[in-house]
Design a protein around this motif. Structure first.
Motif, PDB file in Angstrom:
ATOM      1  N   THR A  61      39.824  89.008  62.555  1.00  0.00           N
ATOM      2  CA  THR A  61      40.757  87.910  62.284  1.00  0.00           C
ATOM      3  C   THR A  61      40.625  87.339  60.878  1.00  0.00           C
ATOM      4  O   THR A  61      41.598  86.819  60.331  1.00  0.00           O
ATOM      5  N   SER A  74      42.629  89.573  58.645  1.00  0.00           N
ATOM      6  CA  SER A  74      44.023  89.507  59.090  1.00  0.00           C
ATOM      7  C   SER A  74      44.707  88.271  58.520  1.00  0.00           C
ATOM      8  O   SER A  74      45.873  88.318  58.108  1.00  0.00           O
ATOM      9  N   HIS A 111      43.523  93.776  67.323  1.00  0.00           N
ATOM     10  CA  HIS A 111      44.585  93.016  66.657  1.00  0.00           C
ATOM     11  C   HIS A 111      45.595  92.458  67.653  1.00  0.00           C
ATOM     12  O   HIS A 111      46.151  91.377  67.435  1.00  0.00           O
ATOM     13  N   ASN A 122      43.431  89.729  70.063  1.00  0.00           N
ATOM     14  CA  ASN A 122      42.957  88.485  69.450  1.00  0.00           C
ATOM     15  C   ASN A 122      43.851  87.273  69.695  1.00  0.00           C
ATOM     16  O   ASN A 122      43.334  86.161  69.875  1.00  0.00           O
ATOM     17  N   PRO A 123      45.189  87.416  69.701  1.00  0.00           N
ATOM     18  CA  PRO A 123      46.015  86.224  69.948  1.00  0.00           C
ATOM     19  C   PRO A 123      45.723  85.539  71.279  1.00  0.00           C
ATOM     20  O   PRO A 123      45.893  84.320  71.399  1.00  0.00           O
ATOM     21  N   TYR A 147      47.557  82.295  61.759  1.00  0.00           N
ATOM     22  CA  TYR A 147      48.665  83.204  61.464  1.00  0.00           C
ATOM     23  C   TYR A 147      49.375  83.515  62.769  1.00  0.00           C
ATOM     24  O   TYR A 147      48.835  83.317  63.866  1.00  0.00           O
ATOM     25  N   SER A 207      50.693  86.379  64.983  1.00  0.00           N
ATOM     26  CA  SER A 207      50.430  87.814  65.106  1.00  0.00           C
ATOM     27  C   SER A 207      51.701  88.648  65.192  1.00  0.00           C
ATOM     28  O   SER A 207      51.684  89.839  64.883  1.00  0.00           O
ATOM     29  N   ARG A 208      52.792  88.057  65.635  1.00  0.00           N
ATOM     30  CA  ARG A 208      54.039  88.809  65.743  1.00  0.00           C
ATOM     31  C   ARG A 208      54.874  88.737  64.465  1.00  0.00           C
ATOM     32  O   ARG A 208      55.553  89.708  64.118  1.00  0.00           O
ATOM     33  N   TYR A 238      48.773  98.355  59.456  1.00  0.00           N
ATOM     34  CA  TYR A 238      49.591  97.148  59.317  1.00  0.00           C
ATOM     35  C   TYR A 238      49.752  96.773  57.851  1.00  0.00           C
ATOM     36  O   TYR A 238      48.893  97.054  57.018  1.00  0.00           O
ATOM     37  N   MET A 260      50.525  93.369  73.165  1.00  0.00           N
ATOM     38  CA  MET A 260      50.139  91.960  73.095  1.00  0.00           C
ATOM     39  C   MET A 260      50.366  91.276  74.438  1.00  0.00           C
ATOM     40  O   MET A 260      49.519  90.518  74.916  1.00  0.00           O
TER      41      MET A 260
END
Length: 328
Positions: free
Chosen positions: A75, A78, A98, A101-102, A110, A112-113, A260, A313
């Motif tokens: 994170t 990221s 990745h 983590n959300p 941040y 994530s999407r 990414y 996710m």
């Protein structure tokens, strides 16, 4: 004369900046590219990123510099990537973490999407349940059934390591616990490599890790493989049974790795980079290198991968919430 050259160079730079986005995308890259791994060196993500970086460097005729920026299950970097210009010169190869983590971190700085562009799936690999040979010999553990019996006879006394809370290898262990009814203690590390070092040294007895991360140690006899976590056997470990074959019916937990970029990347530049990555993944050289590591190169188109990331996710958010997993 020098003044004339300076003026001409400035004019040329101005003309380049006025080129249509498509032309600039086709010219990419014209200087080195950073390929960042948000985990320590030596883990599976690092291994695959270096193979991909070498292939892209050859394709792009520019250096692709691998950098390791570990911390907090990926994170920390990221967050940096989310605030980096989406010019293609800073990219990230990371693991399933990745998309998990959300659900684990409630205060990520941040989105994530929205703050990332899913460029390409790099690879998919099964995890493998490995045990320290000294621990196995001392406790007569030669199979998954033996491990289950030992863990049930010694509740809470078997530790399993992982690259960090909520990662694919941690969730493989949690799934194993729930499907077999054993009580084991999770020991999170700051990356797969530190956990692996302690497994090799006997500080922890077992671990679920990706095949590429432990393959060389299995072949050298430094670790014993009990089962792979996919529903089919790994070509790299053909003699190792699946968890399903070993008696834990229906067990499946496969890790994947992806590339990414920052969010809002120009579509033409995105198409250029994702196309080059897919071409690299189709090359015989990468196919052979990945096969030796027990990894399957990604084949999804960029839109397919973006859709897959969103679905993952949602899936892992449910798993994390149902298991009430929290960051320690």
């Amino acid at each position: 004369m020098n003044r004339w050259l300076h003026t001409a160079a400035s004019l040329c730079l101005g003309v380049l900046c006025l080129l249509p986005l498509g032309a600039r995308a086709q010219a990419f890259p014209d200087h080195p590219v950073r390929l960042v791994v948000p985990f320590p060196p030596g883990g599976t993500t690092d291994i695959l990123a270096r193979m991909l970086g070498n292939a892209l460097g050859t394709e792009w005729k520019q250096p692709v510099v691998i950098e390791n920026k570990p911390g907090a299950s990926g994170t920390i970097f990221s967050e940096q990537l989310a605030r980096t210009p989406a010019d293609g010169y800073t990219l990230m190869v990371t693991a399933t973490h990745h998309v998990i983590n959300p659900a684990l971190y409630k205060n990520l700085r941040y989105d994530s999407r929205k703050d990332f562009t899913a460029v390409a799936q790099v690879a998919a690999v099964p995890n493998v349940l490995v045990v320290n040979p000294d621990f196995a010999a001392r406790n007569q553990i030669n199979s998954v059934a033996d491990l289950i019996a030992y863990a049930k006879a010694n509740p809470g006394k078997v530790n399993f390591g992982s690259a960090g809370t909520g990662g694919a290898n941690h969730l493989s262990g949690e799934l194993f616990k729930s499907m077999t009814g054993v009580s084991m203690v999770h020991i999170p590390y700051k990356g797969a490599a530190p956990a692996l070092n302690d497994l090799l040294g006997g500080q922890i007895p077992i671990m679920f890790d990706s095949v590429p991360g432990v393959l060389q140690h299995i072949k050298a006899g430094k670790l014993r493989a009990l089962a792979v976590t996919s529903l089919t056997r790994s070509a790299a470990l053909p003699d190792v049974p699946t968890m399903d074959e070993a008696g834990v019916k229906g067990f499946e937990a496969t890790a994947w790795f992806g590339l990414y970029a920052p969010g809002n990347m120009d579509p033409k530049l995105l198409a250029k980079i994702s196309g080059d990555v897919l071409a690299a993944l189709r090359s015989p050289s990468i196919q052979e290198q990945f096969a030796q590591q027990g990894a399957l190169p990604g084949t999804m188109t960029q839109p397919e991968y973006a859709s897959f990331v969103n679905a993952e996710m949602d899936k892992w958010a449910k798993v994390v919430n149902d298991a009430q997993i929290t960051i320690q």
